[in-house]
Design an enzyme around this catalytic site. Structure first.
Site, PDB file in Angstrom:
ATOM      1  CB  SER A 119      37.483  -8.304  -5.504  1.00 46.99           C
ATOM      2  OG  SER A 119      36.460  -7.867  -4.629  1.00 46.99           O
ATOM      3  CG  HIS A 160      37.104  -4.697  -8.169  1.00 42.24           C
ATOM      4  ND1 HIS A 160      36.699  -4.068  -9.321  1.00 42.24           N
ATOM      5  CD2 HIS A 160      35.998  -5.297  -7.659  1.00 42.24           C
ATOM      6  CE1 HIS A 160      35.398  -4.279  -9.502  1.00 42.24           C
ATOM      7  NE2 HIS A 160      34.947  -5.018  -8.499  1.00 42.24           N
ATOM      8  CG  ASP A 172      33.413  -5.550  -5.191  1.00 40.08           C
ATOM      9  OD1 ASP A 172      32.991  -5.257  -6.323  1.00 40.08           O
ATOM     10  OD2 ASP A 172      34.278  -6.425  -4.987  1.00 40.08           O
ATOM     11  CG  MET A 212      28.302  -4.438  -2.600  1.00 39.18           C
ATOM     12  SD  MET A 212      28.012  -6.214  -2.403  1.00 39.18           S
ATOM     13  CE  MET A 212      29.442  -6.881  -3.268  1.00 39.18           C
ATOM     14  CG  HIS A 258      31.797  -2.990  -9.096  1.00 40.19           C
ATOM     15  ND1 HIS A 258      31.715  -4.365  -9.025  1.00 40.19           N
ATOM     16  CD2 HIS A 258      30.675  -2.591  -9.756  1.00 40.19           C
ATOM     17  CE1 HIS A 258      30.606  -4.781  -9.611  1.00 40.19           C
ATOM     18  NE2 HIS A 258      29.952  -3.720 -10.048  1.00 40.19           N
ATOM     19  CG  MET A 265      27.664  -3.684  -7.345  1.00 41.30           C
ATOM     20  SD  MET A 265      28.437  -5.193  -6.721  1.00 41.30           S
ATOM     21  CE  MET A 265      29.993  -4.508  -6.152  1.00 41.30           C
ATOM     22  CG  MET A 298      28.171  -7.490 -13.102  1.00 42.40           C
ATOM     23  SD  MET A 298      29.551  -7.168 -11.986  1.00 42.40           S
ATOM     24  CE  MET A 298      29.447  -8.560 -10.853  1.00 42.40           C
ATOM     25  CG  ASP A 340      33.485  -8.127 -10.542  1.00 44.50           C
ATOM     26  OD1 ASP A 340      33.925  -9.061  -9.856  1.00 44.50           O
ATOM     27  OD2 ASP A 340      33.019  -7.075 -10.055  1.00 44.50           O
TER      28      ASP A 340
HETATM   29  C1  DX5 Z   1      30.504  -9.168  -6.546  1.00 41.44           C
HETATM   30  C2  DX5 Z   1      31.677  -8.263  -6.764  1.00 41.44           C
HETATM   31  C3  DX5 Z   1      32.929  -8.960  -7.120  1.00 41.44           C
HETATM   32  C4  DX5 Z   1      33.408 -10.006  -6.147  1.00 41.44           C
HETATM   33  C5  DX5 Z   1      34.077 -11.069  -6.967  1.00 41.44           C
HETATM   34  O1  DX5 Z   1      29.315  -8.503  -6.793  1.00 41.44           O
HETATM   35  O2  DX5 Z   1      31.418  -7.314  -7.774  1.00 41.44           O
HETATM   36  O3  DX5 Z   1      33.969  -8.006  -7.355  1.00 41.44           O
HETATM   37  O4  DX5 Z   1      34.300  -9.525  -5.189  1.00 41.44           O
HETATM   38  O5  DX5 Z   1      34.414 -12.105  -6.134  1.00 41.44           O
HETATM   39  P1  DX5 Z   1      34.950 -13.496  -6.700  1.00 41.44           P
HETATM   40  O6  DX5 Z   1      36.196 -13.194  -7.486  1.00 41.44           O
HETATM   41  O7  DX5 Z   1      35.189 -14.286  -5.472  1.00 41.44           O
HETATM   42  O8  DX5 Z   1      33.863 -14.052  -7.578  1.00 41.44           O
HETATM   43 ZN    ZN Z   2      33.105  -5.994  -8.249  1.00 43.50          ZN
END
Ligand code: DX5
Ligand code: ZN
Length: 218
Positions: A5, A29, A31, A33, A62, A64, A133, A169
């Protein structure tokens, strides 16, 4: 599959951060948001478009975000290999999955911490990826919640012969990845455990070996 990520990488050097793990990983990956679906705000489509040109590693976006029906297709059109949106953010996941596939990406459905997976099992044939998740979506660096692997087991059993990837994840590291693999996950997102390591590519190799050990005990 191992998917670091980028959330845990240095955002000032995204292309370098992508390419330093390239030989060791399957997907990157990303993220996305929006400060609405989750409180955090990260990166969006222009950055994904730029990353796509800067690395040959397939991008696993991903989302969100609220209203993926409006925004998700842009990520497929930008060349993302896989586009995952949240079950909680749309009323018609199958329709959006079909649109994503028609736009040239794989389609992924994400299930957040407080959402049951059972109502979504009927949609599995529409999807290439199911993202379970293992934390509450929104921030990196949280602790893995082992009870959420029950959803992985349920989904893996329901998937039968379908060629769907089950991705986990949140809090995935050397101590947790084996249990996730044993439960039936076959794609693993890791932020802190990879980009927090001195040698991220080596950390990815080690995680893969642990995942293979877990999968062999399934
Ligand atoms: C959080 C993200 C994850 C995050 C995971 O909502 O979807 O992808 O980056 O981070 P770690 O591996 O540090 O838990
Ligand atoms: Zn993620």
């Amino acid at each position: 599959m191992i998917a670091p990520s980028l959330l845990a990488s240095d955002f000032a050097y995204l292309a370098d951060e992508a390419n330093r793990v390239a030989e060791a990983v399957d997907w990157l990956h990303v993220d996305v948001m929006d400060n609405h679906f989750v409180p955090n705000l990260t990166i969006g489509l222009p950055v994904v478009e730029a990353l796509r040109k800067a690395t040959s590693v397939p991008l696993d976006c991903h989302l969100m975000i609220d209203n993926p029906d409006r925004w998700a297709i842009g990520y497929a059109e930008a060349g993302a290999r896989n586009v995952t949106f949240h079950a909680e953010a749309t009323d018609d996941p199958a329709a959006l999955a079909r649109r994503l596939r028609a736009a040239g990406s794989l389609a992924g459905l994400a299930i957040d911490r407080d959402t049951r997976v059972e109502p979504y099992l009927e949609f599995l044939p529409e999807f290439d990826t199911l993202l379970i998740m293992t934390i509450k979506a929104g921030f990196g660096g949280q602790s893995f919640i082992p009870e959420l692997l029950d959803k992985v087991r349920t989904a893996r059993a329901a998937a039968g012969d379908l060629a769907i990837r089950i991705e986990v994840d949140g809090g995935i590291n050397a101590d947790t990845i084996e249990a996730a693999a044993q439960a039936g996950a076959d794609a693993f997102v890791a932020g802190t455990a990879i980009y927090g390591a001195d040698d991220p590519a080596d950390a990815a190799h080690r995680l893969r070996a642990r995942a293979q050990a877990g999968a062999s005990r399934r």
